[in-house]
Design a protein around this motif. Structure first.
Motif, PDB file in Angstrom:
ATOM      1  N   LEU A 253      41.409  -0.686  64.388  1.00  0.00           N
ATOM      2  CA  LEU A 253      40.371   0.334  64.203  1.00  0.00           C
ATOM      3  C   LEU A 253      40.868   1.768  64.201  1.00  0.00           C
ATOM      4  O   LEU A 253      40.131   2.667  63.778  1.00  0.00           O
ATOM      5  CB  LEU A 253      39.311   0.185  65.306  1.00  0.00           C
ATOM      6  N   LEU A 254      42.076   2.031  64.685  1.00  0.00           N
ATOM      7  CA  LEU A 254      42.498   3.425  64.788  1.00  0.00           C
ATOM      8  C   LEU A 254      42.692   4.065  63.412  1.00  0.00           C
ATOM      9  O   LEU A 254      42.312   5.220  63.192  1.00  0.00           O
ATOM     10  CB  LEU A 254      43.778   3.537  65.614  1.00  0.00           C
ATOM     11  N   LEU A 255      43.277   3.322  62.490  1.00  0.00           N
ATOM     12  CA  LEU A 255      43.455   3.865  61.142  1.00  0.00           C
ATOM     13  C   LEU A 255      42.106   4.109  60.460  1.00  0.00           C
ATOM     14  O   LEU A 255      41.892   5.209  59.908  1.00  0.00           O
ATOM     15  CB  LEU A 255      44.336   2.932  60.309  1.00  0.00           C
ATOM     16  N   PRO A 256      41.151   3.156  60.479  1.00  0.00           N
ATOM     17  CA  PRO A 256      39.829   3.454  59.918  1.00  0.00           C
ATOM     18  C   PRO A 256      39.121   4.590  60.646  1.00  0.00           C
ATOM     19  O   PRO A 256      38.384   5.370  60.021  1.00  0.00           O
ATOM     20  CB  PRO A 256      39.061   2.133  60.090  1.00  0.00           C
ATOM     21  N   TYR A 257      39.302   4.698  61.960  1.00  0.00           N
ATOM     22  CA  TYR A 257      38.701   5.801  62.721  1.00  0.00           C
ATOM     23  C   TYR A 257      39.197   7.144  62.210  1.00  0.00           C
ATOM     24  O   TYR A 257      38.416   8.091  62.026  1.00  0.00           O
ATOM     25  CB  TYR A 257      39.053   5.626  64.198  1.00  0.00           C
ATOM     26  N   LEU A 258      40.481   7.222  61.933  1.00  0.00           N
ATOM     27  CA  LEU A 258      41.057   8.464  61.437  1.00  0.00           C
ATOM     28  C   LEU A 258      40.633   8.754  59.998  1.00  0.00           C
ATOM     29  O   LEU A 258      40.265   9.883  59.669  1.00  0.00           O
ATOM     30  CB  LEU A 258      42.581   8.418  61.528  1.00  0.00           C
ATOM     31  N   THR A 259      40.668   7.730  59.134  1.00  0.00           N
ATOM     32  CA  THR A 259      40.397   7.983  57.714  1.00  0.00           C
ATOM     33  C   THR A 259      38.919   8.085  57.397  1.00  0.00           C
ATOM     34  O   THR A 259      38.518   8.868  56.523  1.00  0.00           O
ATOM     35  CB  THR A 259      41.020   6.875  56.839  1.00  0.00           C
ATOM     36  N   ASP A 260      38.054   7.325  58.089  1.00  0.00           N
ATOM     37  CA  ASP A 260      36.653   7.238  57.697  1.00  0.00           C
ATOM     38  C   ASP A 260      35.676   7.829  58.698  1.00  0.00           C
ATOM     39  O   ASP A 260      34.470   7.752  58.500  1.00  0.00           O
ATOM     40  CB  ASP A 260      36.290   5.777  57.424  1.00  0.00           C
ATOM     41  N   THR A 261      36.184   8.391  59.797  1.00  0.00           N
ATOM     42  CA  THR A 261      35.324   9.121  60.734  1.00  0.00           C
ATOM     43  C   THR A 261      35.807  10.557  60.909  1.00  0.00           C
ATOM     44  O   THR A 261      35.014  11.493  60.928  1.00  0.00           O
ATOM     45  CB  THR A 261      35.277   8.415  62.101  1.00  0.00           C
ATOM     46  N   LEU A 262      37.124  10.723  61.028  1.00  0.00           N
ATOM     47  CA  LEU A 262      37.688  12.061  61.208  1.00  0.00           C
ATOM     48  C   LEU A 262      38.181  12.675  59.903  1.00  0.00           C
ATOM     49  O   LEU A 262      38.651  13.824  59.904  1.00  0.00           O
ATOM     50  CB  LEU A 262      38.839  12.013  62.219  1.00  0.00           C
ATOM     51  N   ALA A 263      38.098  11.932  58.791  1.00  0.00           N
ATOM     52  CA  ALA A 263      38.456  12.429  57.451  1.00  0.00           C
ATOM     53  C   ALA A 263      39.925  12.822  57.333  1.00  0.00           C
ATOM     54  O   ALA A 263      40.284  13.696  56.552  1.00  0.00           O
ATOM     55  CB  ALA A 263      37.565  13.611  57.049  1.00  0.00           C
ATOM     56  N   VAL A 264      40.773  12.181  58.097  1.00  0.00           N
ATOM     57  CA  VAL A 264      42.220  12.403  57.988  1.00  0.00           C
ATOM     58  C   VAL A 264      42.732  11.597  56.795  1.00  0.00           C
ATOM     59  O   VAL A 264      42.335  10.445  56.608  1.00  0.00           O
ATOM     60  CB  VAL A 264      42.938  11.985  59.284  1.00  0.00           C
ATOM     61  N   SER A 265      43.593  12.168  55.979  1.00  0.00           N
ATOM     62  CA  SER A 265      44.110  11.462  54.814  1.00  0.00           C
ATOM     63  C   SER A 265      44.870  10.211  55.252  1.00  0.00           C
ATOM     64  O   SER A 265      45.420  10.158  56.356  1.00  0.00           O
ATOM     65  CB  SER A 265      45.032  12.371  54.000  1.00  0.00           C
ATOM     66  N   ALA A 266      44.906   9.203  54.375  1.00  0.00           N
ATOM     67  CA  ALA A 266      45.487   7.908  54.739  1.00  0.00           C
ATOM     68  C   ALA A 266      46.958   8.028  55.116  1.00  0.00           C
ATOM     69  O   ALA A 266      47.409   7.414  56.093  1.00  0.00           O
ATOM     70  CB  ALA A 266      45.320   6.920  53.581  1.00  0.00           C
ATOM     71  N   SER A 267      47.718   8.816  54.371  1.00  0.00           N
ATOM     72  CA  SER A 267      49.142   8.937  54.665  1.00  0.00           C
ATOM     73  C   SER A 267      49.387   9.633  55.994  1.00  0.00           C
ATOM     74  O   SER A 267      50.238   9.219  56.784  1.00  0.00           O
ATOM     75  CB  SER A 267      49.861   9.686  53.536  1.00  0.00           C
ATOM     76  N   VAL A 268      48.629  10.700  56.265  1.00  0.00           N
ATOM     77  CA  VAL A 268      48.764  11.411  57.540  1.00  0.00           C
ATOM     78  C   VAL A 268      48.277  10.541  58.689  1.00  0.00           C
ATOM     79  O   VAL A 268      48.885  10.510  59.766  1.00  0.00           O
ATOM     80  CB  VAL A 268      47.995  12.750  57.505  1.00  0.00           C
ATOM     81  N   ALA A 269      47.196   9.812  58.481  1.00  0.00           N
ATOM     82  CA  ALA A 269      46.666   8.931  59.524  1.00  0.00           C
ATOM     83  C   ALA A 269      47.702   7.881  59.915  1.00  0.00           C
ATOM     84  O   ALA A 269      47.906   7.592  61.103  1.00  0.00           O
ATOM     85  CB  ALA A 269      45.378   8.261  59.048  1.00  0.00           C
ATOM     86  N   GLY A 270      48.360   7.317  58.924  1.00  0.00           N
ATOM     87  CA  GLY A 270      49.405   6.341  59.226  1.00  0.00           C
ATOM     88  C   GLY A 270      50.520   6.938  60.056  1.00  0.00           C
ATOM     89  O   GLY A 270      51.046   6.302  60.976  1.00  0.00           O
ATOM     90  N   LEU A 271      50.872   8.187  59.761  1.00  0.00           N
ATOM     91  CA  LEU A 271      51.920   8.868  60.528  1.00  0.00           C
ATOM     92  C   LEU A 271      51.467   9.139  61.955  1.00  0.00           C
ATOM     93  O   LEU A 271      52.244   8.972  62.907  1.00  0.00           O
ATOM     94  CB  LEU A 271      52.291  10.177  59.835  1.00  0.00           C
ATOM     95  N   LEU A 272      50.206   9.525  62.133  1.00  0.00           N
ATOM     96  CA  LEU A 272      49.688   9.806  63.471  1.00  0.00           C
ATOM     97  C   LEU A 272      49.653   8.542  64.329  1.00  0.00           C
ATOM     98  O   LEU A 272      49.813   8.604  65.552  1.00  0.00           O
ATOM     99  CB  LEU A 272      48.284  10.409  63.380  1.00  0.00           C
TER     100      LEU A 272
END
Length: 442
Positions: free
Chosen positions: A41-60
């Motif tokens: 859920l952390l990657l979807p939380y970043l990309t689809d709730t916090l609007a972080v780009s997919a590549s940056v979310a993966g890095l975070l």
């Protein structure tokens, strides 16, 4: 320079009391919850709730876990020198429960940068707390019992409880999030999973209270000695390599479940069903994998489980055209293999540790468990990071909670990331499972 540290020997005979086996296995509630939910859920939380780009979310998601590569061996050496593992299990588990609840309870903000940095900072604290919990937990089997067959039995109990934890958290966390919705759903879910982590920590602390302590061995104390210990134990290095490579594939698959349900199957409810199919078989096939181990050996069982996992993963390549029942069946095949590729390496690890301790006359349990946990953590973190890159390559569009239309390339990326990539990494691990290297200690 060496330091003396106590080693818990556990049962003197060939079998542990059932209460000790069950008590030790309860610790997998914490491992399963923390090992599953962030990857899911952390990657979807970043990309689809916090609007972080997919590549940056993966890095975070990756960077805090990369910290464990450095810190886990340190945690192992600290627990070796302490002379007892149990206080770390309780303290690390409590800290992990608190920081995990905080991970999904960040301040509401319209800035993807602020939200992303908060998640990265809290995930770093989670990773640090988890190191002080899981490293001593992984070190215990080598100290609780000496018989390899009993170690397989102990590990099977552990993996069975782990399957329950993964099933409860992996299926329950998304369902709870979706039932409440929005950021509140993530916050309530974080607290609920934190409670599960806490229960596991308390359970293993109480359950292993009567495990006796025994002999004293010297332990390594410096980084140079740590590197030398790993360098000189070829069975450990090759077994670890296979496990870490496959952990990348498992992490990639976990990260893709949410996206497969939403983007390809267009059914959010399918996420929990897929996850249950993925984890549920572990509860049923564990006795069968134990029989394979007894009859053919742990290495052969490990290879067979890897092939089953890869076959199920490749079946998911057709997820966009298969009926839901067939997709679930492929996930169940993956689950059968997943059970084996968890139980066999974890049963082989204490055998390697004991053989090396006999060879060197030095304590290795905490040290090797620390390096092992670091590798596992890095592998599971690389999975979502890799999946984020695959999504970015497919043109996946991030959002702040709104439904958006994804391009066709995004659906292709979702399928390739959850099917082809995990299969390739699982098969790549087979190259390291050489008999002359891995089975020298068995």
């Amino acid at each position: 320079m060496v330091n003396s540290a106590h080693v818990s020997a556990g049962a003197v005979g060939d079998r542990l009391p059932a209460g000790t086996r069950f008590g030790y296995a309860l610790g997998s509630l914490s491992c399963g919850a923390f090992g599953t939910v962030p990857g899911l859920l952390l990657l979807p939380y970043l990309t689809d709730t916090l609007a972080v780009s997919a590549s940056v979310a993966g890095l975070l998601v990756l960077l805090p876990k990369a910290w464990d590569v450095v810190f886990n061996p340190i945690a192992g050496r600290i627990s070796d020198r302490a002379g007892t593992r149990r206080p770390f299990l309780l303290g690390g588990g409590i800290a992990l429960a608190i920081t995990f609840a905080a991970l999904f309870a960040g301040p509401t903000t319209s800035s993807p940068t602020t939200g992303g940095l908060y998640v990265a900072a809290m995930f770093l604290l989670c990773a640090t707390a988890f190191a002080f919990y899981q490293v001593p937990y992984n070190a215990l089997p080598a100290e609780l019992v000496q018989d390899p067959t009993e170690r397989t039995r102990l590990t099977a109990w552990r993996i069975s409880v782990l399957a329950v934890a993964i099933l409860a958290s992996g299926a329950g966390a998304p369902a709870l999030r979706d039932a409440i919705g929005g950021t509140t759903g993530y916050r309530v879910m974080g607290i609920a999973v934190g409670v599960l982590i806490l229960l596991g920590a308390i359970g293993v602390y109480v359950g292993t209270a009567r495990a006796p302590r025994a002999r004293v061995l010297p332990s390594v104390t410096t980084w140079r000695e740590t590197f030398a210990a790993v360098r000189d134990c070829r069975p450990f290095r090759w077994l670890l390599g296979a496990f870490v490579i496959q952990a990348v594939g498992i992490g990639t698959m976990l990260a893709g479940v949410d996206y497969l349900a939403r983007v390809v199957l267009e059914d959010r409810g399918a996420q929990s069903l897929l996850f249950a199919a993925f984890v549920g078989p572990a509860l049923l096939v564990m006795p069968a994998w134990q029989r394979v181990s007894a009859r053919h050996g742990k290495r052969i069982g490990y290879v067979a489980a890897t092939l089953v996992f890869a076959a199920g993963a490749l079946g998911l390549l057709a997820a966009d055209v298969l009926p839901l029942a067939a997709v679930v069946a492929c996930a169940a095949i993956v689950g059968v293999g997943y059970a084996g590729i968890q139980v066999f390496p974890l049963a082989m690890l204490p055998d390697v540790i004991s053989a090396e301790e006999r060879r060197t006359g030095q304590l290795r349990a905490g040290l090797f468990a620390g390096v092992w946990t670091a590798g596992e953590t890095l592998g599971l973190a690389l999975g979502p990071a890799l999946y984020g890159l695959v999504l970015a390559a497919g043109g996946y569009v991030s959002s702040a909670g709104q439904d958006v239309t994804q391009p066709g390339g995004a659906a292709v990326a979702v399928v390739l990331g959850i099917a082809l990539v995990p299969a390739l990494f699982a098969l790549a691990g087979l190259a390291l499972l050489r008999r002359r290297v891995v089975e020298v200690s068995y």
